[in-house]
Design an enzyme around this catalytic site. Structure first.
Site, PDB file in Angstrom:
ATOM      1  N   LYS A  40       0.849  -1.203   0.000  1.00  0.00           N
ATOM      2  CA  LYS A  40       0.000   0.000   0.000  1.00  0.00           C
ATOM      3  C   LYS A  40       0.886   1.255   0.000  1.00  0.00           C
ATOM      4  O   LYS A  40       2.085   1.163   0.308  1.00  0.00           O
ATOM      5  CB  LYS A  40      -0.911  -0.028   1.227  1.00  0.00           C
ATOM      6  CG  LYS A  40      -0.152  -0.091   2.552  1.00  0.00           C
ATOM      7  CD  LYS A  40      -1.042  -0.516   3.703  1.00  0.00           C
ATOM      8  CE  LYS A  40      -0.268  -0.470   5.013  1.00  0.00           C
ATOM      9  NZ  LYS A  40      -1.057  -0.995   6.137  1.00  0.00           N
ATOM     10  N   ARG A 223       1.511 -10.711   7.832  1.00  0.00           N
ATOM     11  CA  ARG A 223       1.278  -9.547   6.957  1.00  0.00           C
ATOM     12  C   ARG A 223       2.287  -8.422   7.231  1.00  0.00           C
ATOM     13  O   ARG A 223       1.917  -7.355   7.710  1.00  0.00           O
ATOM     14  CB  ARG A 223      -0.146  -8.994   7.163  1.00  0.00           C
ATOM     15  CG  ARG A 223      -1.291  -9.929   6.839  1.00  0.00           C
ATOM     16  CD  ARG A 223      -2.617  -9.141   6.753  1.00  0.00           C
ATOM     17  NE  ARG A 223      -2.823  -8.258   7.880  1.00  0.00           N
ATOM     18  CZ  ARG A 223      -3.448  -8.584   9.009  1.00  0.00           C
ATOM     19  NH1 ARG A 223      -3.967  -9.784   9.153  1.00  0.00           N
ATOM     20  NH2 ARG A 223      -3.569  -7.711   9.986  1.00  0.00           N
ATOM     21  N   TYR A 267      15.587  30.848   5.005  1.00  0.00           N
ATOM     22  CA  TYR A 267      14.404  31.568   5.485  1.00  0.00           C
ATOM     23  C   TYR A 267      14.427  31.756   7.000  1.00  0.00           C
ATOM     24  O   TYR A 267      14.798  30.850   7.730  1.00  0.00           O
ATOM     25  CB  TYR A 267      13.133  30.781   5.130  1.00  0.00           C
ATOM     26  CG  TYR A 267      12.793  30.803   3.659  1.00  0.00           C
ATOM     27  CD1 TYR A 267      12.488  31.994   3.007  1.00  0.00           C
ATOM     28  CD2 TYR A 267      12.765  29.620   2.934  1.00  0.00           C
ATOM     29  CE1 TYR A 267      12.169  32.001   1.656  1.00  0.00           C
ATOM     30  CE2 TYR A 267      12.436  29.616   1.585  1.00  0.00           C
ATOM     31  CZ  TYR A 267      12.140  30.811   0.946  1.00  0.00           C
ATOM     32  OH  TYR A 267      11.826  30.810  -0.374  1.00  0.00           O
ATOM     33  N   CYS A 314      14.040  24.384   2.787  1.00  0.00           N
ATOM     34  CA  CYS A 314      13.118  25.073   1.889  1.00  0.00           C
ATOM     35  C   CYS A 314      12.303  24.021   1.122  1.00  0.00           C
ATOM     36  O   CYS A 314      12.488  22.832   1.310  1.00  0.00           O
ATOM     37  CB  CYS A 314      13.886  25.926   0.886  1.00  0.00           C
ATOM     38  SG  CYS A 314      15.163  26.974   1.604  1.00  0.00           S
ATOM     39  N   ASP A 316      12.537  23.269  -2.029  1.00  0.00           N
ATOM     40  CA  ASP A 316      13.302  22.576  -3.064  1.00  0.00           C
ATOM     41  C   ASP A 316      14.796  22.493  -2.776  1.00  0.00           C
ATOM     42  O   ASP A 316      15.543  21.956  -3.592  1.00  0.00           O
ATOM     43  CB  ASP A 316      13.129  23.306  -4.406  1.00  0.00           C
ATOM     44  CG  ASP A 316      11.677  23.675  -4.652  1.00  0.00           C
ATOM     45  OD1 ASP A 316      10.853  22.754  -4.631  1.00  0.00           O
ATOM     46  OD2 ASP A 316      11.386  24.875  -4.808  1.00  0.00           O
TER      47      ASP A 316
HETATM   48  C1  LIG Z   1      -0.277  -1.806   6.885  1.00  0.00           C
HETATM   49  C2  LIG Z   1      -0.833  -3.067   7.434  1.00  0.00           C
HETATM   50  C3  LIG Z   1       0.000  -4.125   7.805  1.00  0.00           C
HETATM   51  C4  LIG Z   1       1.522  -4.008   7.827  1.00  0.00           C
HETATM   52  O1  LIG Z   1       1.921  -3.324   9.000  1.00  0.00           O
HETATM   53  P1  LIG Z   1       3.469  -3.065   9.359  1.00  0.00           P
HETATM   54  O2  LIG Z   1       3.420  -2.455  10.707  1.00  0.00           O
HETATM   55  O3  LIG Z   1       3.981  -2.129   8.332  1.00  0.00           O
HETATM   56  O4  LIG Z   1       4.141  -4.379   9.316  1.00  0.00           O
HETATM   57  C5  LIG Z   1      -0.592  -5.308   8.177  1.00  0.00           C
HETATM   58  N1  LIG Z   1      -1.932  -5.435   8.223  1.00  0.00           N
HETATM   59  C6  LIG Z   1      -2.769  -4.422   7.905  1.00  0.00           C
HETATM   60  C7  LIG Z   1      -4.245  -4.619   7.995  1.00  0.00           C
HETATM   61  C8  LIG Z   1      -2.251  -3.205   7.516  1.00  0.00           C
HETATM   62  O5  LIG Z   1      -3.085  -2.201   7.215  1.00  0.00           O
END
Ligand SMILES: *Cc1c(COP(=O)(O)O)cnc(C)c1O
Length: 374
Positions: A40, A223, A267, A314, A316
């Protein structure tokens, strides 16, 4: 090409997945769980397609996205692996989910009905994953409703219960009682689904924090996200895996100037040179996602040595004090963060900006080209 670019080391991404796989395999003394890599937010800023392809080559069996458009980018690139949709889509996006055969998280009866209808209209069968909220307070059904929702999915001709999942808010803390209670609640709920005669599909829960700290919930699939890109979810977690940062944000000195003591820089004139020195200008700034909070506090790596960032960042450009007798100059490569242990990494930048490495990485903007090294 502009001097500022993000070098993406796909070899490090592969290494991180393999290290994770080996870690789980050796701890379990047998089969390791499947790996669903979160890609993602453009693969945490690293570029979704190349990272997804590399993750699959390295042994991942599925990919995780938050938005339907992210799933579409994977399908457009010809990726056929299961793509889990971690977010909830709007009604108008459900036809696309069916068309793209994404595998959405579902968590209430109305949404299950809508996904079912979308699958029927498209004439496809869709895998869905039942998401149970055991303490995140985000997407997920109440544990007491899980068996009934699993039954609803089982009765649909168009849907298949491909997985049962939960998510952890504090698994990046070692030995958290909260996480251990969540694990018990989750595994008990899965047990009740099984006792009702329903196959829960792949049981999965572990994000990076739980892969590192909570082996009892590795289950059928894990995951990971941030760990695949080379960082720990929290600065406090035990460093049990040898993770290598995948992104190196680099630029180049484009201008140098010798200045007198007391010269104001950038700045707000928030910095004045204490003595005569040489100030280098680097063409990167908050327009590239290099945070303005690094003003007067950040450092960069040039030819193996670190130098302080002076004055405000800044949009850029920013300035670096390279000293009165500099060994670097126009054309020298400047590393803003990356895997080299002698320079700053995204975790150091996150700490200086009171945020997390996730935000540093995903914050690198589209203006910065991603250059892939294999
Ligand atoms: C983003 C996400 C992950 C991964 O999480 P990390 O902390 O980056 O390992 C796992 N499960 C779900 C539902 C997520 O949204």
């Amino acid at each position: 090409m502009r001097a500022t670019r993000a070098v993406i080391r796909l070899g490090n991404l592969r290494h991180n997945i393999q290290v994770m796989h080996q870690h789980m395999k050796s701890q379990l003394g047998g089969e390791a769980p499947q790996i669903c890599v979160a890609v993602k937010a453009d693969a945490y800023g690293h570029g979704v397609v190349r990272c997804a392809e590399t993750a699959l080559e390295a042994g991942a069996s599925a990919l995780g996205v938050a938005a339907v458009s992210e799933g579409a980018a994977l399908r457009d690139a010809g990726i056929r692996a299961p793509v889990l949709l971690y977010g909830i889509a709007r009604k108008g996006e459900l036809a696309d989910i069916a068309e793209l055969t994404l595998s959405p998280f579902v968590a209430d009866d109305a949404y299950i009905r809508l996904v079912d209808e979308a699958a029927a209209s498209a004439g496809v069968k869709l895998d869905v994953h039942l998401k149970i909220d055991t303490g995140m307070g985000r997407i997920g059904c109440r544990p007491e409703d899980a068996v009934q929702l699993a039954g609803q999915i089982q009765h649909s001709k168009r849907l298949r219960l491909a997985g049962t999942a939960t998510h952890f808010p504090v698994a990046d803390e070692d030995n958290s009682t909260f996480t251990r209670e969540q694990i018990d609640l989750f595994l008990n709920t899965v047990k009740r689904i099984r006792e009702a005669g329903i196959n829960p599909g792949l049981v999965h829960a572990a994000n990076s924090g739980a892969i590192i700290g909570y082996p009892t919930v590795w289950a059928d699939m894990v995951r990971p996200g941030i760990s695949v890109y080379g960082y720990y979810p929290s600065a406090d977690q035990k460093r049990t895996l040898e993770l290598l940062p995948v992104m190196e944000l680099v630029s180049e000195i484009v201008f140098v100037k010798r200045v007198a003591p007391g010269t104001p820089i950038s700045y707000g004139c928030s910095y004045r040179t204490p003595e005569e020195t040489v100030i280098a200008t680097v063409p990167a700034g908050y327009g590239d996602g290099y945070n303005r909070l690094l003003s007067n506090t950040g450092r960069v790596l040039i030819d193996g040595k670190t130098y302080p960032l002076v004055g405000r960042v800044c949009m850029d450009q920013f300035m670096v004090d390279i000293g009165a007798n500099p060994e670097c100059g126009v054309g020298s490569t400047v590393t803003l963060f990356g895997p080299d242990p002698s320079g700053p990494n995204a975790e150091e930048l996150a700490e200086l900006c009171t945020t997390i490495p996730y935000e540093v990485l995903t914050g690198i903007t589209a203006r910065v080209p991603r250059i892939y090294l294999d």
